[in-house]
Design a protein around this motif. Structure first.
Motif, PDB file in Angstrom:
ATOM      1  N   PRO A 219      31.458  48.421  42.368  1.00 56.21           N
ATOM      2  CA  PRO A 219      32.666  48.537  41.554  1.00 56.21           C
ATOM      3  C   PRO A 219      33.675  47.441  41.870  1.00 56.21           C
ATOM      4  CG  PRO A 219      32.494  50.360  43.128  1.00 56.21           C
ATOM      5  CD  PRO A 219      31.309  49.506  43.322  1.00 56.21           C
ATOM      6  N   VAL A 220      34.501  47.134  40.879  1.00 56.47           N
ATOM      7  CA  VAL A 220      35.597  46.194  41.080  1.00 56.47           C
ATOM      8  C   VAL A 220      36.671  46.884  41.910  1.00 56.47           C
ATOM      9  CG1 VAL A 220      37.360  44.812  39.933  1.00 56.47           C
ATOM     10  CG2 VAL A 220      35.097  45.078  38.890  1.00 56.47           C
ATOM     11  N   THR A 221      37.222  46.190  42.898  1.00 60.90           N
ATOM     12  CA  THR A 221      38.235  46.781  43.771  1.00 60.90           C
ATOM     13  C   THR A 221      39.511  45.946  43.768  1.00 60.90           C
ATOM     14  OG1 THR A 221      37.417  45.584  45.719  1.00 60.90           O
ATOM     15  CG2 THR A 221      36.449  47.756  45.277  1.00 60.90           C
ATOM     16  N   LEU A 222      40.604  46.628  44.006  1.00 66.30           N
ATOM     17  CA  LEU A 222      41.912  45.984  44.128  1.00 66.30           C
ATOM     18  C   LEU A 222      42.725  46.709  45.199  1.00 66.30           C
ATOM     19  CD1 LEU A 222      43.063  45.463  40.415  1.00 66.30           C
ATOM     20  CD2 LEU A 222      42.411  43.659  42.035  1.00 66.30           C
ATOM     21  N   PRO A 223      43.679  46.026  45.838  1.00 68.26           N
ATOM     22  CA  PRO A 223      44.594  46.722  46.757  1.00 68.26           C
ATOM     23  C   PRO A 223      45.639  47.477  45.956  1.00 68.26           C
ATOM     24  CG  PRO A 223      45.163  44.403  46.629  1.00 68.26           C
ATOM     25  CD  PRO A 223      43.900  44.566  45.837  1.00 68.26           C
ATOM     26  N   THR A 236      38.953  44.784  32.620  1.00 66.64           N
ATOM     27  CA  THR A 236      38.313  44.035  31.533  1.00 66.64           C
ATOM     28  C   THR A 236      37.121  43.248  32.048  1.00 66.64           C
ATOM     29  OG1 THR A 236      40.441  43.824  30.410  1.00 66.64           O
ATOM     30  CG2 THR A 236      38.670  42.328  29.723  1.00 66.64           C
ATOM     31  N   LYS A 237      37.298  42.594  33.177  1.00 60.32           N
ATOM     32  CA  LYS A 237      36.232  41.766  33.745  1.00 60.32           C
ATOM     33  C   LYS A 237      35.070  42.615  34.258  1.00 60.32           C
ATOM     34  CE  LYS A 237      35.405  38.286  37.340  1.00 60.32           C
ATOM     35  NZ  LYS A 237      36.025  37.504  38.455  1.00 60.32           N
ATOM     36  N   GLY A 238      35.391  43.740  34.877  1.00 59.99           N
ATOM     37  CA  GLY A 238      34.345  44.563  35.464  1.00 59.99           C
ATOM     38  C   GLY A 238      33.508  45.308  34.455  1.00 59.99           C
ATOM     39  N   ARG A 239      34.063  45.605  33.280  1.00 56.80           N
ATOM     40  CA  ARG A 239      33.363  46.302  32.205  1.00 56.80           C
ATOM     41  C   ARG A 239      32.754  47.635  32.657  1.00 56.80           C
ATOM     42  NH1 ARG A 239      29.377  41.919  29.774  1.00 56.80           N
ATOM     43  NH2 ARG A 239      28.927  41.721  32.006  1.00 56.80           N
ATOM     44  N   GLN A 240      33.449  48.305  33.592  1.00 56.82           N
ATOM     45  CA  GLN A 240      32.993  49.607  34.073  1.00 56.82           C
ATOM     46  C   GLN A 240      33.948  50.731  33.681  1.00 56.82           C
ATOM     47  OE1 GLN A 240      32.719  48.575  38.259  1.00 56.82           O
ATOM     48  NE2 GLN A 240      30.502  48.304  38.121  1.00 56.82           N
ATOM     49  N   GLY A 241      35.011  50.369  32.982  1.00 57.07           N
ATOM     50  CA  GLY A 241      35.960  51.362  32.530  1.00 57.07           C
ATOM     51  C   GLY A 241      36.918  51.837  33.594  1.00 57.07           C
ATOM     52  N   CYS A 242      36.847  51.242  34.777  1.00 60.16           N
ATOM     53  CA  CYS A 242      37.729  51.661  35.863  1.00 60.16           C
ATOM     54  C   CYS A 242      37.743  50.596  36.959  1.00 60.16           C
ATOM     55  CB  CYS A 242      37.290  53.000  36.440  1.00 60.16           C
ATOM     56  SG  CYS A 242      35.640  52.955  37.185  1.00 60.16           S
ATOM     57  N   VAL A 243      38.683  50.761  37.876  1.00 61.40           N
ATOM     58  CA  VAL A 243      38.762  49.894  39.045  1.00 61.40           C
ATOM     59  C   VAL A 243      39.084  50.766  40.254  1.00 61.40           C
ATOM     60  CG1 VAL A 243      41.210  49.404  38.671  1.00 61.40           C
ATOM     61  CG2 VAL A 243      39.837  47.807  40.018  1.00 61.40           C
ATOM     62  N   GLY A 250      38.588  48.552  52.965  1.00 63.67           N
ATOM     63  CA  GLY A 250      37.627  48.870  51.905  1.00 63.67           C
ATOM     64  C   GLY A 250      37.503  50.340  51.579  1.00 63.67           C
ATOM     65  N   ARG A 251      38.239  51.199  52.259  1.00 68.16           N
ATOM     66  CA  ARG A 251      38.132  52.630  51.990  1.00 68.16           C
ATOM     67  C   ARG A 251      38.858  52.984  50.695  1.00 68.16           C
ATOM     68  NH1 ARG A 251      36.085  55.637  56.058  1.00 68.16           N
ATOM     69  NH2 ARG A 251      35.785  54.559  58.055  1.00 68.16           N
ATOM     70  N   LYS A 273      52.846  48.411  39.772  1.00 69.13           N
ATOM     71  CA  LYS A 273      51.770  48.087  40.713  1.00 69.13           C
ATOM     72  C   LYS A 273      50.620  49.091  40.532  1.00 69.13           C
ATOM     73  CE  LYS A 273      54.205  44.847  42.731  1.00 69.13           C
ATOM     74  NZ  LYS A 273      53.855  43.411  42.563  1.00 69.13           N
ATOM     75  N   ALA A 274      49.499  48.744  41.103  1.00 67.68           N
ATOM     76  CA  ALA A 274      48.337  49.639  41.021  1.00 67.68           C
ATOM     77  C   ALA A 274      48.675  51.023  41.555  1.00 67.68           C
ATOM     78  CB  ALA A 274      47.164  49.040  41.784  1.00 67.68           C
ATOM     79  N   ALA A 275      49.431  51.082  42.637  1.00 64.20           N
ATOM     80  CA  ALA A 275      49.776  52.366  43.257  1.00 64.20           C
ATOM     81  C   ALA A 275      50.580  53.258  42.316  1.00 64.20           C
ATOM     82  CB  ALA A 275      50.553  52.131  44.547  1.00 64.20           C
ATOM     83  N   ASP A 276      51.276  52.652  41.337  1.00 63.46           N
ATOM     84  CA  ASP A 276      52.128  53.419  40.436  1.00 63.46           C
ATOM     85  C   ASP A 276      51.335  54.179  39.369  1.00 63.46           C
ATOM     86  OD1 ASP A 276      54.426  52.443  41.741  1.00 63.46           O
ATOM     87  OD2 ASP A 276      54.364  50.608  40.519  1.00 63.46           O
ATOM     88  N   ILE A 277      50.143  53.709  39.060  1.00 63.73           N
ATOM     89  CA  ILE A 277      49.397  54.337  37.954  1.00 63.73           C
ATOM     90  C   ILE A 277      48.036  54.895  38.381  1.00 63.73           C
ATOM     91  CG2 ILE A 277      50.507  52.929  36.177  1.00 63.73           C
ATOM     92  CD1 ILE A 277      48.036  51.156  36.154  1.00 63.73           C
ATOM     93  N   MET A 278      47.704  54.720  39.633  1.00 63.79           N
ATOM     94  CA  MET A 278      46.367  55.176  40.052  1.00 63.79           C
ATOM     95  C   MET A 278      46.345  56.678  40.283  1.00 63.79           C
ATOM     96  SD  MET A 278      46.087  54.031  44.057  1.00 63.79           S
ATOM     97  CE  MET A 278      46.984  54.873  45.364  1.00 63.79           C
ATOM     98  N   SER A 279      45.153  57.250  40.170  1.00 61.76           N
ATOM     99  CA  SER A 279      44.918  58.648  40.526  1.00 61.76           C
ATOM    100  C   SER A 279      44.443  58.670  41.969  1.00 61.76           C
ATOM    101  CB  SER A 279      43.852  59.273  39.624  1.00 61.76           C
ATOM    102  OG  SER A 279      44.261  59.255  38.286  1.00 61.76           O
TER     103      SER A 279
END
Length: 330
Positions: A219-223, A236-243, A250-251, A273-279
């Motif tokens: 999977p595509v990962t981001l901090p 968009t780049k990963g084409r997996q519907g999620c990140v 890496g956890r 930021k990612a932290a604002d919208i992530m589950s």
């Protein structure tokens, strides 16, 4: 007038009555077979379980067709078995009968001439024979180590010739034998799945690690501090519907789906930021989970994807669209 709305014609009723008569005869035959079961079935199972080699099934005509199905059922439920045509045995295939095998021979009359050579061969080489027949005192009955004698019932054929109730009883007896052996061997759902990898049921019984194989794209990962634009680009780049949102080591700590991104556009995206919208704490499975668990989790939680994690780190994405396309979901 629409003929489909008319009352059934007398010949239609006669056909329906005849079909029900056949069903009634079949029910009577199975009831009689059930009542006849006893020590012989137990001895047949003990014989098969005590032998290290294959259970070779044979039979001629309709008995052969039923025998092929019985052999397939046995093989798929933990008993090594295969079907051999009795006439072919007389022309070289007797070599398939090793001395550690058991022969399951089927003949309603017990007098099929094509069975004589295999039965004599087994007697000569001390190979036990389990014989399924309706006729006590027949050649098959006399040559069987363990005779399974089915009750004599009328065939559904009006001439009492075409095998009907007798083949149904044979099939039912073979199924009973296979299921008892399956239980005695402790045959599990996982064992079943290993023998049925091509069917949807077998696919659902696979482990996630088997589905992943050795070429599964990670999977595509981001901090969690990644900017909103980076999130959109990564999905968009990963084409997996999620990140996957991960810690520096890496956890996995969160997940952002394309649905989360769409909902974010209803807000002021400046500075998001990612932290604002992530589950946080997303639903996950491990590689040793069954694919049925993955499918059930996706359905129960009404989600399209989830992560496969190993030692807390995401290693694959299971997406419902891919599972449907691959045949895991029908």
């Amino acid at each position: 007038m629409n003929t489909s709305t008319q009352d059934a014609r007398p010949d239609d009723q006669a056909m329906l009555a005849r079909a029900r008569e056949v069903m009634a005869l079949n029910i009577e035959a199975l009831t009689a077979l059930n009542d006849s079961l006893g020590e012989a079935l137990i001895e047949a199972c003990r014989t098969v379980l005590s032998r290290p080699g294959y259970l070779v099934v044979t039979g001629m005509g309709k008995s052969g067709h039923i025998g092929g199905k019985i052999a397939a059922t046995l093989a798929s439920t933990g008993t090594n078995a295969f079907f051999v045509h009795p006439a072919e045995m007389s022309h070289g295939d007797l070599g398939m009968l090793r001395e550690d095998c058991t022969l399951l021979a089927i003949s309603s009359s017990g007098e099929s001439r094509e069975l004589r050579d295999p039965l004599l061969f087994c007697q000569r080489h001390h190979i036990p024979v389990i014989g399924i027949t309706q006729r006590e005192g027949s050649f098959l009955h006399r040559m069987s180590t363990v005779p399974l004698v089915m009750p004599k019932v009328a065939e559904a054929c009006p001439n009492n010739l075409a095998p009907t109730t007798s083949t149904l009883m044979t099939l039912a007896l073979g199924d009973a034998l296979a299921m008892v052996l399956m239980d005695q061997r402790g045959f599990t759902a996982e064992d079943f799945g290993m023998r049925h990898p091509g069917g949807s049921l077998g696919m659902r019984l696979q482990r996630v690690s088997e589905w992943m194989g050795d070429k599964r794209e990670p999977p595509v990962t981001l901090p969690e501090g990644a900017a909103f634009a980076e999130v959109v680009s990564a999905i968009t780049k990963g084409r997996q519907g999620c990140v996957a949102i991960v810690e520096p080591d890496g956890r996995l700590i969160g997940m952002i789906t394309d649905g989360d991104v769409r909902r974010a556009f209803l807000r002021d995206i400046a500075g998001l930021k990612a932290a604002d919208i992530m589950s946080r704490d997303p639903i996950t499975v491990t590689p040793d989970a069954r694919m049925s668990e993955v499918i059930d989790l996706l359905a129960a939680n009404k989600i399209a994807n989830l992560f496969v994690v190993e030692r807390g780190r995401p290693v694959a994405v299971a997406h419902i669209a891919e599972l449907i396309q691959s045949g895991y979901v029908s």
